[in-house]
Design an enzyme around this catalytic site. Structure first.
Site, PDB file in Angstrom:
ATOM      1  N   PRO A  24       0.834  -1.210   0.000  1.00 14.25           N
ATOM      2  CA  PRO A  24       0.000   0.000   0.000  1.00 14.25           C
ATOM      3  C   PRO A  24       0.864   1.254   0.000  1.00 14.25           C
ATOM      4  O   PRO A  24       1.675   1.452   0.904  1.00 14.25           O
ATOM      5  CB  PRO A  24      -0.827  -0.101   1.282  1.00 14.25           C
ATOM      6  CG  PRO A  24      -0.277  -1.224   2.065  1.00 14.25           C
ATOM      7  CD  PRO A  24       0.639  -2.012   1.212  1.00 14.25           C
ATOM      8  N   GLU A  25       0.736   2.053  -1.039  1.00  9.72           N
ATOM      9  CA  GLU A  25       1.460   3.329  -1.119  1.00  9.72           C
ATOM     10  C   GLU A  25       0.453   4.461  -0.913  1.00  9.72           C
ATOM     11  O   GLU A  25      -0.671   4.204  -0.517  1.00  9.72           O
ATOM     12  CB  GLU A  25       2.166   3.439  -2.474  1.00  9.72           C
ATOM     13  CG  GLU A  25       3.193   2.332  -2.650  1.00  9.72           C
ATOM     14  CD  GLU A  25       4.045   2.497  -3.908  1.00  9.72           C
ATOM     15  OE1 GLU A  25       4.076   3.606  -4.465  1.00  9.72           O
ATOM     16  OE2 GLU A  25       4.660   1.502  -4.323  1.00  9.72           O
ATOM     17  N   LYS A  51       2.499   7.810   3.840  1.00 11.21           N
ATOM     18  CA  LYS A  51       1.851   6.506   3.985  1.00 11.21           C
ATOM     19  C   LYS A  51       1.426   6.235   5.419  1.00 11.21           C
ATOM     20  O   LYS A  51       0.993   5.143   5.749  1.00 11.21           O
ATOM     21  CB  LYS A  51       2.812   5.399   3.516  1.00 11.21           C
ATOM     22  CG  LYS A  51       3.219   5.533   2.053  1.00 11.21           C
ATOM     23  CD  LYS A  51       4.194   4.454   1.646  1.00 11.21           C
ATOM     24  CE  LYS A  51       5.503   5.040   1.206  1.00 11.21           C
ATOM     25  NZ  LYS A  51       6.473   4.004   0.792  1.00 11.21           N
ATOM     26  N   ARG A 105      15.997  -1.234  -4.305  1.00 11.51           N
ATOM     27  CA  ARG A 105      14.716  -1.831  -4.690  1.00 11.51           C
ATOM     28  C   ARG A 105      14.746  -2.298  -6.131  1.00 11.51           C
ATOM     29  O   ARG A 105      15.401  -1.688  -6.975  1.00 11.51           O
ATOM     30  CB  ARG A 105      13.558  -0.824  -4.580  1.00 11.51           C
ATOM     31  CG  ARG A 105      13.647   0.112  -3.464  1.00 11.51           C
ATOM     32  CD  ARG A 105      13.031  -0.470  -2.228  1.00 11.51           C
ATOM     33  NE  ARG A 105      13.463   0.331  -1.087  1.00 11.51           N
ATOM     34  CZ  ARG A 105      13.250  -0.037   0.147  1.00 11.51           C
ATOM     35  NH1 ARG A 105      12.627  -1.160   0.388  1.00 11.51           N
ATOM     36  NH2 ARG A 105      13.662   0.703   1.135  1.00 11.51           N
TER      37      ARG A 105
END
Length: 274
Positions: free
Chosen positions: A2-3, A58, A261
């Site tokens: 979830p961003e 977030k 990432r």
DNA sequence: AGTAAACTCCGGAAGC
DNA sequence: TGCTTCCGGAGTTTAC
């Protein structure tokens, strides 16, 4: 996972579902995911009334009566939602709070436990992990401030992912934005010219707002608070498309590491820095 | 001092 | 079927 757009949708649902709610019994609270105050959650939360639900980056913030704040970070797999009290407890549900007189519960579930909940009324903040950083919300940052941040001589993707300065960018939308702007993720932010920075700022706003409107991106198992799927994954140009043709020029998309990432780029549309 | 990379937490998914 | 590897949000640690 979830961003910002997904968290924004969670917050909007909670705003409706928690409007004026009063917490009843705390039915379950796994110690390892509760942080901040060392006193028992039951004592801290029972009879508190929900005043406001908001978001910075977030991070979800639930303001309660008695100057109590509950911060929730969803990490990779967190879910926070109001559900009917009778519903079966899903596996990995770590917190469960009755809503007085509503036959409903606020539940927090987090399979990988990268998320957490922080309670803070200013009296005791010593238990567990520190509250994750949340600088200025990326959607609240104006162009002048954005230009300032872009002066750092850091890899642009690592900089955008760093929540201390600008809060809200995550892996998915970072790749989407950089692809759309034709900017290589390993390029130093400070090498972007005046126009690049302006386009980047606009693009971030455009992509995030569109994703919020679409209900977020449902990749892997993400679902909204009411278990609905988001629709923005249909607009993804880069994220998750390694090995497939670029939607702009047909070149095969590559996967590389940026800011630690997994990152997908088009080697033609996003030219590598020297 | 500031940047970057490696390591940590965890468990489901993917690969062998 | 069952093992191993991969992956990531964000803090911490280590090395430039």
């Amino acid at each position: 996972m979830p961003e910002l757009p997904e968290v924004e949708n969670v917050v909007r649902a909670l705003r409706q579902d928690l409007q004026g709610a009063r917490f009843g019994r705390v039915l379950r609270s796994r110690r390892q995911i509760m942080h901040g105050d060392r006193r028992p959650p039951q004592a801290l939360l029972r009879n508190k009334v929900v005043r406001e639900v908001s978001r910075v980056g977030k991070r979800i913030e639930i303001r309660l009566s008695g100057a109590m704040r509950m911060y929730v970070h969803l990490g990779m797999t967190g879910q926070l939602a109001v559900v009917p009290a009778g519903r079966d407890l899903a596996p990995h549900t770590h917190l469960c709070i009755d809503l007085a007189g509503r036959a409903a519960q606020l539940r927090f579930r987090d399979v990988r436990r990268f998320g957490g909940i922080w309670l803070d009324d200013g009296r005791d903040g010593r238990r567990g992990k520190p509250l994750p950083a949340a600088g200025e919300d990326i959607l609240a940052v104006g162009l002048p401030r954005f230009r300032q941040v872009m002066k750092h001589p850091r890899q642009i993707k690592a900089l955008l992912l760093d929540q201390h300065l600008l809060a809200g960018m995550g892996n998915i939308y970072c790749d989407e934005v950089l692809f759309r702007c034709g900017i290589h993720p390993l390029r130093k932010a400070s090498t972007l010219d005046h126009d690049d920075v302006k386009r980047l700022h606009q693009c971030i706003r455009r992509v995030l707002r569109a994703a919020i409107r679409a209900g977020g991106s449902s990749v892997r198992s993400y679902r909204g608070s009411r278990d609905e799927r988001g629709g923005y994954q249909r607009n993804h140009q880069a994220y998750g498309r390694q090995g497939r043709p670029c939607r702009r020029c047909g070149t095969r998309l590559l996967r590389l590491l940026a800011g630690g990432r997994g990152t997908v780029i088009c080697p033609r549309c996003q030219r590598a820095p020297k």
